[in-house]
Write an enzyme that holds these catalytic residues in place. Structure first.
Site, PDB file in Angstrom:
ATOM      1  N   TYR A 279      15.917  25.403  25.475  1.00 27.16           N
ATOM      2  CA  TYR A 279      17.247  25.700  24.943  1.00 27.16           C
ATOM      3  C   TYR A 279      18.030  26.359  26.097  1.00 27.16           C
ATOM      4  O   TYR A 279      17.435  27.133  27.190  1.00 27.16           O
ATOM      5  CB  TYR A 279      16.948  26.609  23.779  1.00 27.16           C
ATOM      6  CG  TYR A 279      16.534  27.959  23.906  1.00 27.16           C
ATOM      7  CD1 TYR A 279      17.175  29.079  24.022  1.00 27.16           C
ATOM      8  CD2 TYR A 279      15.028  28.043  24.071  1.00 27.16           C
ATOM      9  CE1 TYR A 279      16.797  30.270  24.199  1.00 27.16           C
ATOM     10  CE2 TYR A 279      14.349  29.170  24.271  1.00 27.16           C
ATOM     11  CZ  TYR A 279      15.377  30.392  24.286  1.00 27.16           C
ATOM     12  OH  TYR A 279      14.693  31.721  24.342  1.00 27.16           O
ATOM     13  N   CYS A 280      19.289  26.561  25.937  1.00 28.51           N
ATOM     14  CA  CYS A 280      20.063  27.402  26.803  1.00 28.51           C
ATOM     15  C   CYS A 280      21.248  27.861  26.019  1.00 28.51           C
ATOM     16  O   CYS A 280      20.724  28.151  24.485  1.00 28.51           O
ATOM     17  CB  CYS A 280      20.790  26.679  27.978  1.00 28.51           C
ATOM     18  SG  CYS A 280      21.926  25.144  27.311  1.00 28.51           S
ATOM     19  N   GLN A 281      22.080  28.498  26.436  1.00 27.60           N
ATOM     20  CA  GLN A 281      23.154  29.234  25.413  1.00 27.60           C
ATOM     21  C   GLN A 281      23.833  28.307  24.440  1.00 27.60           C
ATOM     22  O   GLN A 281      23.767  28.520  23.189  1.00 27.60           O
ATOM     23  CB  GLN A 281      24.132  30.236  26.316  1.00 27.60           C
ATOM     24  CG  GLN A 281      24.921  30.873  25.441  1.00 27.60           C
ATOM     25  CD  GLN A 281      24.267  31.873  24.659  1.00 27.60           C
ATOM     26  OE1 GLN A 281      23.052  32.596  25.350  1.00 27.60           O
ATOM     27  NE2 GLN A 281      24.651  32.810  23.803  1.00 27.60           N
TER      28      GLN A 281
ATOM     29  N   SER B  39      20.434  22.861  28.993  1.00 23.52           N
ATOM     30  CA  SER B  39      19.077  22.314  28.452  1.00 23.52           C
ATOM     31  C   SER B  39      19.144  20.721  28.650  1.00 23.52           C
ATOM     32  O   SER B  39      18.168  20.079  28.743  1.00 23.52           O
ATOM     33  CB  SER B  39      18.815  22.611  27.400  1.00 23.52           C
ATOM     34  OG  SER B  39      19.804  22.387  26.335  1.00 23.52           O
TER      35      SER B  39
ATOM     36  N   PHE C  32      21.248  28.549  21.869  1.00 23.47           N
ATOM     37  CA  PHE C  32      20.474  30.055  21.544  1.00 23.47           C
ATOM     38  C   PHE C  32      21.544  30.576  20.887  1.00 23.47           C
ATOM     39  O   PHE C  32      21.164  31.264  19.746  1.00 23.47           O
ATOM     40  CB  PHE C  32      20.435  30.888  22.771  1.00 23.47           C
ATOM     41  CG  PHE C  32      19.506  32.259  22.103  1.00 23.47           C
ATOM     42  CD1 PHE C  32      18.271  32.423  21.726  1.00 23.47           C
ATOM     43  CD2 PHE C  32      20.129  33.456  22.481  1.00 23.47           C
ATOM     44  CE1 PHE C  32      17.890  33.541  21.291  1.00 23.47           C
ATOM     45  CE2 PHE C  32      19.815  34.579  22.349  1.00 23.47           C
ATOM     46  CZ  PHE C  32      18.658  34.813  21.667  1.00 23.47           C
TER      47      PHE C  32
END
Length: 123
Positions: free
Chosen positions: A84-86, A91, A113
């Site tokens: 995951y990323c923001q 990702s 996220f």
């Protein structure tokens, strides 16, 4: 005019190719699906350390996308990888890199996220 049409068709073809290649190498999971499997997987936050320190999913390891190539040795190919990323763009790029390196069970959190409602840890 014909030249512009050829360029537009070429760009469309490249975009479709990338979309289907990514779709075959990456499963995008809802938060509920992500929760069901991430504890048995390698949970990787691909954001930068300053973002990770402000808050991350409990149990996640921080391997920023910018360091992914150098740190592949930290990831096992025989266990699922949950990324995951923001949002979800970093990702997805991390998943492409992992797929090229032979990883097969690659998953990402839909919406990243910023959409996560579960437990969060911050430093």
């Amino acid at each position: 005019m014909e030249f512009l049409i050829i360029i537009a068709v070429a760009l469309l073809a490249v975009g479709l190719f990338r979309y289907f290649r990514q779709k075959n190498s990456l499963k995008t999971l809802t938060e509920d699906q992500f929760r069901q499997g991430y504890r048995k997987a390698q949970l990787i936050d691909v954001r930068e350390p300053n973002e990770f320190d402000k808050g991350h999913i409990l149990g996640a390891r921080n391997i920023p996308l910018t360091q992914m190539k150098q740190r592949l040795i930290e990831l096992r190919k025989d266990k699922p990888v949950y990324l995951y990323c923001q949002g979800s763009s970093r990702s997805a790029r991390a998943a492409q890199l992992l797929h090229k390196k032979g990883y097969e069970d690659i998953n990402q959190l839909k919406g990243g996220f910023k959409k996560w409602t579960g437990k969060v840890k911050s430093k």
